[in-house]
Motif scaffolding. Structure first.
Motif, PDB file in Angstrom:
ATOM      1  N   GLY A 132     -12.254   1.844  -8.643  1.00  0.00           N
ATOM      2  CA  GLY A 132     -12.866   2.860  -9.497  1.00  0.00           C
ATOM      3  C   GLY A 132     -11.939   3.262 -10.632  1.00  0.00           C
ATOM      4  O   GLY A 132     -12.375   3.476 -11.769  1.00  0.00           O
TER       5      GLY A 132
ATOM      6  N   GLN B 232     -16.966   7.985 -18.964  1.00  0.00           N
ATOM      7  CA  GLN B 232     -17.711   7.864 -17.712  1.00  0.00           C
ATOM      8  C   GLN B 232     -18.631   9.063 -17.492  1.00  0.00           C
ATOM      9  O   GLN B 232     -19.769   8.917 -17.091  1.00  0.00           O
ATOM     10  N   ARG B 233     -18.128  10.250 -17.764  1.00  0.00           N
ATOM     11  CA  ARG B 233     -18.883  11.470 -17.474  1.00  0.00           C
ATOM     12  C   ARG B 233     -19.805  11.905 -18.608  1.00  0.00           C
ATOM     13  O   ARG B 233     -20.812  12.537 -18.363  1.00  0.00           O
TER      14      ARG B 233
ATOM     15  N   LEU C 210     -13.399   1.079 -19.232  1.00  0.00           N
ATOM     16  CA  LEU C 210     -14.309   1.734 -20.180  1.00  0.00           C
ATOM     17  C   LEU C 210     -13.669   1.915 -21.554  1.00  0.00           C
ATOM     18  O   LEU C 210     -14.364   2.069 -22.558  1.00  0.00           O
TER      19      LEU C 210
ATOM     20  N   ILE D 133     -12.549   2.762 -14.661  1.00  0.00           N
ATOM     21  CA  ILE D 133     -12.422   3.830 -15.661  1.00  0.00           C
ATOM     22  C   ILE D 133     -11.540   3.359 -16.812  1.00  0.00           C
ATOM     23  O   ILE D 133     -11.858   3.579 -17.986  1.00  0.00           O
TER      24      ILE D 133
ATOM     25  N   GLY E 182     -11.269   7.342 -20.630  1.00  0.00           N
ATOM     26  CA  GLY E 182     -12.235   6.665 -19.769  1.00  0.00           C
ATOM     27  C   GLY E 182     -13.036   7.641 -18.929  1.00  0.00           C
ATOM     28  O   GLY E 182     -14.241   7.470 -18.714  1.00  0.00           O
ATOM     29  N   VAL E 183     -12.378   8.694 -18.444  1.00  0.00           N
ATOM     30  CA  VAL E 183     -13.082   9.727 -17.672  1.00  0.00           C
ATOM     31  C   VAL E 183     -14.108  10.423 -18.563  1.00  0.00           C
ATOM     32  O   VAL E 183     -15.241  10.679 -18.144  1.00  0.00           O
TER      33      VAL E 183
END
Length: 155
Positions: A20, A67-68, A27, A24, A63-64
């Motif tokens: 995971g 992702q969110r 991304l 991330i 990346g977080v």
């Protein structure tokens, strides 16, 4: 608080396994190996421990955000080469779509008091006269509060 501490905390908060974490990073078009991730997550005293650079942690935080929240206008941001606690807090604020009141509630939940004026000083430009550098303690309590909100303890 090291970059590795931030990565460990976010990994737990996001409940992200090694693959995971790699996803991330992907991304933001950053390629990392499972071995690198494992070395970053090792205890500081371990022989296989490795420091994660500011640029790689900035890429992970970007990346977080992607992702969110999704990529802004489909553009992948270039990671900063130098990070500080203010930048880390700003990126997490964006990633988790937090308003000032939300952050104050997170800090309050982690038993840390901060005024709205003190908080807003962290998000100002460094050349602003009311800018204030975020201290390690504030980031630590912020990450703890975020963890309690996203992954509450099972009782």
């Amino acid at each position: 608080m090291t970059n590795n501490d931030v990565l460990r905390s976010l990994r737990y908060t996001l409940n992200a396994p090694n693959h995971g974490i790699i996803a991330i990073f992907a991304l933001t078009n950053i390629t990392v190996t499972k071995e690198q991730v494992m070395a970053w997550l090792e205890a500081d005293e371990s022989e296989s421990f490795a420091l994660i650079s500011d640029e790689l942690l900035a890429g992970f935080l970007n990346g977080v955000i992607i992702q969110r929240r999704g990529a802004k206008d489909g553009v992948i941001p270039k990671p900063e080469t130098k990070l500080n606690y203010n930048i880390i807090m700003r990126k997490l604020k964006i990633a988790f779509d937090l308003k000032d009141d939300d952050i104050l509630a997170l800090l309050d939940g982690a038993e840390f008091r901060l005024s709205k004026h003190e908080l807003s000083a962290f998000f100002r430009r460094p050349d602003h006269k009311h800018y204030r550098a975020c201290q390690e303690q504030v980031l630590r309590y912020f990450l703890r509060g975020l963890q309690q909100k996203i992954r509450p303890a099972v009782s």
